[in-house]
Every structure is written in C-alpha cells, then in structure tokens.
Design a protein around this motif. Structure first.
Motif, PDB file in Angstrom:
ATOM      1  N   GLU A  34       0.824  -1.198   0.000  1.00  0.00           N
ATOM      2  CA  GLU A  34       0.000   0.000   0.000  1.00  0.00           C
ATOM      3  C   GLU A  34       0.861   1.253   0.000  1.00  0.00           C
ATOM      4  O   GLU A  34       1.942   1.287   0.558  1.00  0.00           O
ATOM      5  N   GLY A  35       0.340   2.293  -0.632  1.00  0.00           N
ATOM      6  CA  GLY A  35       1.006   3.574  -0.590  1.00  0.00           C
ATOM      7  C   GLY A  35       0.579   4.354   0.641  1.00  0.00           C
ATOM      8  O   GLY A  35      -0.088   3.825   1.536  1.00  0.00           O
ATOM      9  N   PRO A  36       0.959   5.613   0.728  1.00  0.00           N
ATOM     10  CA  PRO A  36       0.588   6.427   1.881  1.00  0.00           C
ATOM     11  C   PRO A  36      -0.909   6.649   1.950  1.00  0.00           C
ATOM     12  O   PRO A  36      -1.609   6.647   0.937  1.00  0.00           O
ATOM     13  N   ALA A  37      -1.402   6.834   3.162  1.00  0.00           N
ATOM     14  CA  ALA A  37      -2.830   7.106   3.340  1.00  0.00           C
ATOM     15  C   ALA A  37      -3.146   8.532   2.899  1.00  0.00           C
ATOM     16  O   ALA A  37      -2.314   9.431   3.006  1.00  0.00           O
ATOM     17  N   PRO A  38      -4.357   8.775   2.373  1.00  0.00           N
ATOM     18  CA  PRO A  38      -4.745  10.139   1.989  1.00  0.00           C
ATOM     19  C   PRO A  38      -4.770  11.077   3.188  1.00  0.00           C
ATOM     20  O   PRO A  38      -4.884  10.643   4.333  1.00  0.00           O
ATOM     21  N   MET A  39      -4.684  12.374   2.914  1.00  0.00           N
ATOM     22  CA  MET A  39      -4.798  13.366   3.969  1.00  0.00           C
ATOM     23  C   MET A  39      -6.181  13.266   4.629  1.00  0.00           C
ATOM     24  O   MET A  39      -7.140  12.799   4.028  1.00  0.00           O
TER      25      MET A  39
ATOM     26  N   MET B  47       3.467   1.023  11.703  1.00  0.00           N
ATOM     27  CA  MET B  47       3.223   2.456  11.859  1.00  0.00           C
ATOM     28  C   MET B  47       4.445   3.268  11.443  1.00  0.00           C
ATOM     29  O   MET B  47       5.268   3.693  12.271  1.00  0.00           O
ATOM     30  N   THR B  48       4.539   3.467  10.149  1.00  0.00           N
ATOM     31  CA  THR B  48       5.578   4.303   9.558  1.00  0.00           C
ATOM     32  C   THR B  48       4.914   5.290   8.608  1.00  0.00           C
ATOM     33  O   THR B  48       4.057   4.922   7.807  1.00  0.00           O
ATOM     34  N   ILE B  49       5.293   6.549   8.729  1.00  0.00           N
ATOM     35  CA  ILE B  49       4.781   7.595   7.842  1.00  0.00           C
ATOM     36  C   ILE B  49       5.652   7.629   6.610  1.00  0.00           C
ATOM     37  O   ILE B  49       6.868   7.856   6.702  1.00  0.00           O
TER      38      ILE B  49
ATOM     39  N   LEU C   1      -1.069   6.396  10.387  1.00  0.00           N
ATOM     40  CA  LEU C   1      -1.060   5.551  11.575  1.00  0.00           C
ATOM     41  C   LEU C   1      -2.361   4.765  11.697  1.00  0.00           C
ATOM     42  O   LEU C   1      -2.353   3.581  12.052  1.00  0.00           O
ATOM     43  N   LEU C   2      -3.473   5.416  11.389  1.00  0.00           N
ATOM     44  CA  LEU C   2      -4.752   4.716  11.421  1.00  0.00           C
ATOM     45  C   LEU C   2      -4.805   3.595  10.381  1.00  0.00           C
ATOM     46  O   LEU C   2      -5.393   2.536  10.620  1.00  0.00           O
ATOM     47  N   ALA C   3      -4.183   3.826   9.229  1.00  0.00           N
ATOM     48  CA  ALA C   3      -4.179   2.802   8.171  1.00  0.00           C
ATOM     49  C   ALA C   3      -3.392   1.567   8.581  1.00  0.00           C
ATOM     50  O   ALA C   3      -3.587   0.488   8.005  1.00  0.00           O
ATOM     51  N   ALA C   4      -2.500   1.709   9.565  1.00  0.00           N
ATOM     52  CA  ALA C   4      -1.703   0.570  10.023  1.00  0.00           C
ATOM     53  C   ALA C   4      -2.449  -0.322  11.006  1.00  0.00           C
ATOM     54  O   ALA C   4      -1.994  -1.425  11.316  1.00  0.00           O
ATOM     55  N   LEU C   5      -3.588   0.138  11.514  1.00  0.00           N
ATOM     56  CA  LEU C   5      -4.368  -0.691  12.433  1.00  0.00           C
ATOM     57  C   LEU C   5      -4.966  -1.883  11.697  1.00  0.00           C
ATOM     58  O   LEU C   5      -5.212  -1.832  10.488  1.00  0.00           O
TER      59      LEU C   5
ATOM     60  N   ARG D 208     -10.665   3.192  16.896  1.00  0.00           N
ATOM     61  CA  ARG D 208      -9.873   4.179  16.157  1.00  0.00           C
ATOM     62  C   ARG D 208      -9.986   5.559  16.799  1.00  0.00           C
ATOM     63  O   ARG D 208      -8.998   6.299  16.871  1.00  0.00           O
ATOM     64  N   ASP D 209     -11.181   5.906  17.269  1.00  0.00           N
ATOM     65  CA  ASP D 209     -11.337   7.187  17.956  1.00  0.00           C
ATOM     66  C   ASP D 209     -10.549   7.203  19.263  1.00  0.00           C
ATOM     67  O   ASP D 209      -9.909   8.210  19.605  1.00  0.00           O
ATOM     68  N   ALA D 210     -10.595   6.093  20.003  1.00  0.00           N
ATOM     69  CA  ALA D 210      -9.871   6.029  21.273  1.00  0.00           C
ATOM     70  C   ALA D 210      -8.361   6.111  21.035  1.00  0.00           C
ATOM     71  O   ALA D 210      -7.640   6.782  21.793  1.00  0.00           O
ATOM     72  N   PHE D 211      -7.885   5.418  20.001  1.00  0.00           N
ATOM     73  CA  PHE D 211      -6.464   5.483  19.645  1.00  0.00           C
ATOM     74  C   PHE D 211      -6.070   6.922  19.316  1.00  0.00           C
ATOM     75  O   PHE D 211      -5.048   7.436  19.799  1.00  0.00           O
ATOM     76  N   THR D 212      -6.869   7.576  18.491  1.00  0.00           N
ATOM     77  CA  THR D 212      -6.583   8.959  18.105  1.00  0.00           C
ATOM     78  C   THR D 212      -6.555   9.871  19.320  1.00  0.00           C
ATOM     79  O   THR D 212      -5.626  10.675  19.490  1.00  0.00           O
ATOM     80  N   ASN D 213      -7.560   9.736  20.181  1.00  0.00           N
ATOM     81  CA  ASN D 213      -7.640  10.607  21.348  1.00  0.00           C
ATOM     82  C   ASN D 213      -6.460  10.394  22.289  1.00  0.00           C
ATOM     83  O   ASN D 213      -5.901  11.366  22.840  1.00  0.00           O
TER      84      ASN D 213
END
Length: 363
Positions: free
Chosen positions: A9-14, A246-248, A313-317, A326-331
């Motif tokens: 996969e490529g990078p996740a969209p903005m 989890m790599t950007i 980072l979310l795309a790596a989950l 996902r919301d809890a991870f972000t928060n």
C-alpha cells in the motif's frame, strides 16, 4: 526488521472532511515559496499554438482537498488570461490518490470565495484519483503543472517494519533503503510528468527539504510520536504487528538529491530551469514568542500533525478495529502529544528548507 517484506500500500490520503484544509497553514506557507516561479513558467510558451490546440490544461498534482491549490492555480489562470484573453477554455485537473476526499475538494471549488471557478466562467474543473508516481493524464496534454508539499510522499515502504515512525530516524540500513526508494520515486514522478506535459510546458514543484547539516526534520516531534506509540504497544493497546506497520511514508530529499536526475543535463525530456532552497522557521512559534500561550501553540502543532500524518497511523491498524477503537487510539495519541507539547513548548516544525524547482519540457 523483516527482510524482503514489502508494504504494497502507498501512503494514506490526507484527513478529509475539510480538516486538512483547516490545518495546512504550514504547507500553505511553504507552498508560497513557489508562487514567484509561476509567471516564469509561462515565459517562452507558445501561446499562439496553445490557443489553437484546444483547452489550456493546468494540472494540480497532489491536490488533497484543495485549499492550498487555490492561490497557485489562480495565478496560473491569470497568466493564461493575460496572454490569451477571457474566452479560451481552460481545464484544471486535480489529481490525488483514489481515497482522497474529492467531495470536499469540489465543495471548496464551488463555495470558497477564492475559488477560480467563482471568478472564471470559461474554466472547468475535474479530478483524477490515481497516484502521481505513475502517469495520470494522457501524453502531451498539460501546459502547466503544480505540485506542492506532495512529492516527498513515497510510493511504498521498501522494507517493513522499519523500526521508526519517521524513516529518516530509523537505523542506517533501513534509512538507506528508503533513500533509494525515494530517489526512484522522484525519477518516476519526473518521467511521468514529462510524458504528460506538452512540448514547452512547465512544471513547478515545491517540496520540504533539509539543511545540508541536518539529518532529519522534526527531531523532537517524531520521537515524541514514537514514544507514545511504544507506550500503547507496551500496554497492549496495539499489537506488535500494528505497531510495526506504523511508519509515515515520507522521505525528504536534500537539494542535491532532488538535482541528481539532472546531473548530466536533461532528464526524460525535462530541463531544470530554476531552483531555490530557503529555510523556513516553524510558522507557529512567533505567536508563542509574543503571547506565551503554550496551549494554543500545542493546538496548532497537533493540527499540523493530525491532518497529513495521523491517517498513515490509522491505516496501520488491523482492518477489524472498529470506529470506537480508532477514535480512542486517536484521542490517546493526541492527548499524549498535547501534554508533551504544553510541558515543553518549542519550535517543532524545523529544521526545514523549502525547495522549489521549475522544470520545462523541450519543444
């Protein structure tokens, strides 16, 4: 490191929904470094021939949701109108990954008072959902191309896991693999644009770069991100596999690296016409130096980080992670970073050099 295991996969969209538009001031300030090159890009073009060949085409490579494209494309459109008048049709094509929030882009073009569509009835907008690491438009159809704060994103990770969230901060052998992939991506990007440009057409690219003496951008911010993710993995919130992914996928080029394809002159029919590298300080720091508001500074830094980088980072989950997780991870990540930022206010978006280049296709 898992030898030979590639991430397809490529990078996740903005981040969509207008969030990137509202939190990309840093990218806008950096992109402004390329605006003076737009008029120069149109110098020497065959405008008589351009008017006879059908619609003038302006391409926006890596549009995201469009806010930072309005000023450069507005300037390019003004150059066309100054030379060809108000009646020649102009096609503006925005390109980004298939997962980009194109709905937000078209809503912006319709509603924003600075939109070129609101000022020019003979300009027509469209979009292509395809990575710019390959050809996205037909041969010989583009008169002018613009790409700002996008070309440093990679097509894929050459090795995975990488050992760090930010590839320039990982171990030397992995960093070397990323450097080689970034070089290959840059050549592929340039070659694809060369095929798409009309003879005499021009391309302006603005990308974040590094001072020659610095090994990485974000030397404080990304280790903080790394520490927060490691704590979540140690506490069992993230699986080892999730943490390892989890790599950007960003690898900034130095000016010398960006110039390498042109070491022997033209590359793929493109000539490097002009180049400039200028240091850019953290855009949020001057306000803090005046008001000392650490919370406001943290909010700005968090918005900057979240808009382009959190989606990776979310795309790596794991795919089975639900919206609540996902919301809890972000928060948790944003809360941890915010505490660090408020406790130790400092310029986080530096050292950075803004590298601008003007490239022209022969003909």
């Amino acid at each position: 490191m898992a030898e030979g295991h590639e991430r397809v996969e490529g990078p996740a969209p903005m981040q969509g929904g207008g969030f990137y538009n509202d939190h990309a001031q840093h990218q806008a300030k950096g992109g402004a470094h390329g605006l003076p090159l737009i008029a120069r890009a149109f110098e020497g073009m065959d405008f008589d021939g351009m008017a006879l060949r059908g619609p003038v085409t302006l391409a926006d490579y890596g549009s995201a949701t469009g806010r930072n494209s309005l000023a450069p494309l507005g300037l390019a459109l003004a150059e066309v109108r100054r030379r060809l008048g108000p009646d020649v049709p102009v096609s503006v094509v925005h390109t980004d990954q298939p997962g980009n929030d194109f709905t937000a882009l078209f809503q912006l073009l319709r509603d924003d008072p600075d939109s070129y569509l609101r000022r020019d009835a003979r300009t027509f907008a469209s979009a292509v959902g395809r990575t710019f690491h390959e050809q996205v438009l037909p041969d010989g159809c583009v008169d002018f191309g613009w790409c700002s704060f996008a070309a440093h994103w990679m097509s894929h990770a050459p090795v995975m896991p990488t050992g760090h969230v930010w590839p320039r901060q990982t171990v030397p052998e992995v960093r070397a693999a990323f450097a080689a992939q970034a070089a290959a991506d840059w050549r592929a990007f340039l070659a694809a644009r060369a095929r798409e440009l009309k003879p005499g057409g021009a391309l302006v690219v603005v990308q974040p770069s590094l001072p020659d003496a610095e090994p990485t951008t974000f030397p404080v911010l990304m280790p903080w991100v790394e520490a927060e993710l490691d704590a979540m993995a140690l506490g069992g919130v993230l699986t080892p596999e999730e943490r390892g992914r989890m790599t950007i996928l960003v690898f900034e080029r130095t000016a010398a690296e960006a110039r390498l394809p042109f070491a022997d002159g033209a590359f793929a029919g493109l000539t490097l016409v002009a180049e400039e590298a200028r240091e850019m300080p953290d855009p949020f720091w001057p306000a803090y130096a005046v008001d000392g508001d650490a919370a406001a500074l943290a909010d700005q830094h968090l918005g900057f980080f979240r808009a382009p980088f959190l989606p990776s980072l979310l795309a790596a989950l794991d795919p089975g992670r639900d919206a609540a997780f996902r919301d809890a991870f972000t928060n948790r990540l944003m809360d941890g970073l915010g505490k660090r930022m408020r406790a130790a206010p400092q310029p986080l978006l530096s050292p950075m050099v803004i590298l601008t280049g003007l490239y022209r296709k022969a003909g």
